[in-house]
Design a protein around this motif. Structure first.
Motif, mmCIF file in Angstrom:
data_model
loop_
_atom_site.group_PDB
_atom_site.id
_atom_site.type_symbol
_atom_site.label_atom_id
_atom_site.label_comp_id
_atom_site.label_asym_id
_atom_site.label_seq_id
_atom_site.Cartn_x
_atom_site.Cartn_y
_atom_site.Cartn_z
ATOM 1 N N GLY A 287 0.649 -1.205 -0.102
ATOM 2 C CA GLY A 287 0.006 0.068 -0.106
ATOM 3 C C GLY A 287 1.009 1.268 0.066
ATOM 4 N N SER A 288 2.100 1.384 -0.554
ATOM 5 C CA SER A 288 2.638 2.414 -0.536
ATOM 6 C C SER A 288 2.118 3.523 -1.581
ATOM 7 C CB SER A 288 4.278 2.206 -1.026
ATOM 8 O OG SER A 288 4.166 1.757 -2.453
ATOM 9 N N THR A 289 2.271 4.610 -1.247
ATOM 10 C CA THR A 289 1.759 5.897 -2.154
ATOM 11 C C THR A 289 2.740 6.779 -2.562
ATOM 12 O OG1 THR A 289 1.002 7.206 -0.189
ATOM 13 C CG2 THR A 289 -0.591 5.366 -1.411
ATOM 14 N N SER A 290 2.381 7.582 -3.529
ATOM 15 C CA SER A 290 3.571 8.526 -4.152
ATOM 16 C C SER A 290 3.310 9.906 -3.155
ATOM 17 C CB SER A 290 2.944 9.137 -5.469
ATOM 18 O OG SER A 290 3.578 10.090 -6.004
ATOM 19 N N VAL A 291 4.551 10.204 -2.971
ATOM 20 C CA VAL A 291 4.654 11.688 -2.318
ATOM 21 C C VAL A 291 4.272 12.956 -3.097
ATOM 22 C CG1 VAL A 291 6.624 10.779 -0.936
ATOM 23 C CG2 VAL A 291 7.004 12.152 -2.846
ATOM 24 N N ASP A 292 4.082 12.748 -4.298
ATOM 25 C CA ASP A 292 3.609 13.811 -5.338
ATOM 26 C C ASP A 292 2.354 14.537 -4.636
ATOM 27 O OD1 ASP A 292 5.360 13.350 -7.042
ATOM 28 O OD2 ASP A 292 4.184 12.311 -8.339
ATOM 29 N N GLY A 293 2.135 15.786 -4.718
ATOM 30 C CA GLY A 293 1.061 16.523 -4.236
ATOM 31 C C GLY A 293 0.966 16.943 -2.734
ATOM 32 N N TYR A 294 2.217 16.538 -2.154
ATOM 33 C CA TYR A 294 2.384 16.908 -0.467
ATOM 34 C C TYR A 294 3.332 18.006 -0.348
ATOM 35 C CZ TYR A 294 -0.092 12.589 0.591
ATOM 36 O OH TYR A 294 -1.115 11.477 0.645
ATOM 37 N N ASP A 295 3.206 18.625 0.686
ATOM 38 C CA ASP A 295 4.324 19.918 0.713
ATOM 39 C C ASP A 295 4.703 19.778 2.437
ATOM 40 O OD1 ASP A 295 5.515 22.226 0.593
ATOM 41 O OD2 ASP A 295 3.772 23.278 1.167
ATOM 42 N N PHE A 296 5.982 19.044 2.501
ATOM 43 C CA PHE A 296 6.599 18.696 3.712
ATOM 44 C C PHE A 296 7.977 18.626 3.362
ATOM 45 C CE2 PHE A 296 6.246 14.688 1.485
ATOM 46 C CZ PHE A 296 7.246 13.825 1.965
ATOM 47 N N SER A 297 8.845 18.769 4.315
ATOM 48 C CA SER A 297 10.422 18.621 4.030
ATOM 49 C C SER A 297 10.826 17.488 4.536
ATOM 50 C CB SER A 297 10.975 19.847 5.069
ATOM 51 O OG SER A 297 10.870 19.857 6.233
ATOM 52 N N GLU A 298 10.484 16.652 5.600
ATOM 53 C CA GLU A 298 11.089 15.241 5.646
ATOM 54 C C GLU A 298 9.974 14.472 6.353
ATOM 55 O OE1 GLU A 298 14.837 15.272 8.307
ATOM 56 O OE2 GLU A 298 15.102 17.413 7.779
ATOM 57 N N SER A 299 10.101 13.257 5.958
ATOM 58 C CA SER A 299 9.307 12.207 6.839
ATOM 59 C C SER A 299 10.139 10.981 6.897
ATOM 60 C CB SER A 299 8.160 12.046 6.032
ATOM 61 O OG SER A 299 7.358 10.975 6.557
#
Length: 162
Positions: free
Chosen positions: A115-127
């Motif tokens: 169930g991984s998902t793309s980071v596209d469309g998010y606005d964060f610096s680290e995770s």
């Protein structure tokens, strides 16, 4: 195949999201992680685990205790999917770290996580929930982007292999 959506929720957002996911997987069971028995946990073939991120990137309190129990069990035949809540604007450097911590604990045991998902469309610096250009599960920001949650949930659930 029995599926459970298990969540830890302090303020209700993670429970709210768990219930939204449950609407898409109606044959699943939706339960809070506090007070689950070993028999309940091990009776499921698929576990969808949901946690928010607290403080400086920690798991939600109920999930801390649940994970301690979960890691003592043989869940090698179980398939896991993860969802996590975070706040991209207030905590951009720890966005969905709770989900990331959970992933690393389960992954260290060699358990199957989907169930991984793309980071596209998010606005964060680290995770800690990001590996390459993917989140290890479904990342949601109910504080700043609740209008995107339904679309993200629907797309994610359709791609789960159970």
């Amino acid at each position: 195949m029995q599926t459970a959506i298990l969540f830890g929720s302090s303020l209700g957002n993670t429970q709210f999201v768990a219930e939204k996911i449950h609407k898409h997987i109606s044959n699943a069971t939706c339960l809070p992680v506090n007070d689950l028995s070993v028999a309940q946990i091990t009776s499921f073939d698929n576990l969808i685990l949901g946690t928010s991120t607290w403080g400086v990137g920690n798991l939600q309190d109920d999930f801390e205790l649940f994970v301690d129990l979960l890691l003592t069990l043989d869940m090698s035949k179980t398939t896991f999917a993860l969802f996590g809540l975070g706040d991209q604007h207030t905590y951009p450097d720890t966005f969905c770290n709770g989900m990331g911590k959970l992933y690393h604990l389960l992954n260290d045991k060699g358990w199957r996580i989907v169930g991984s998902t793309s980071v596209d469309g998010y606005d964060f610096s680290e995770s800690e929930a990001q590996i390459d250009e993917q989140f290890v599960g479904l990342a949601l920001d109910e504080d700043n982007e609740p209008d995107l949650s339904d679309i993200r949930i629907e797309k994610w659930v359709k791609n789960l292999p159970f």
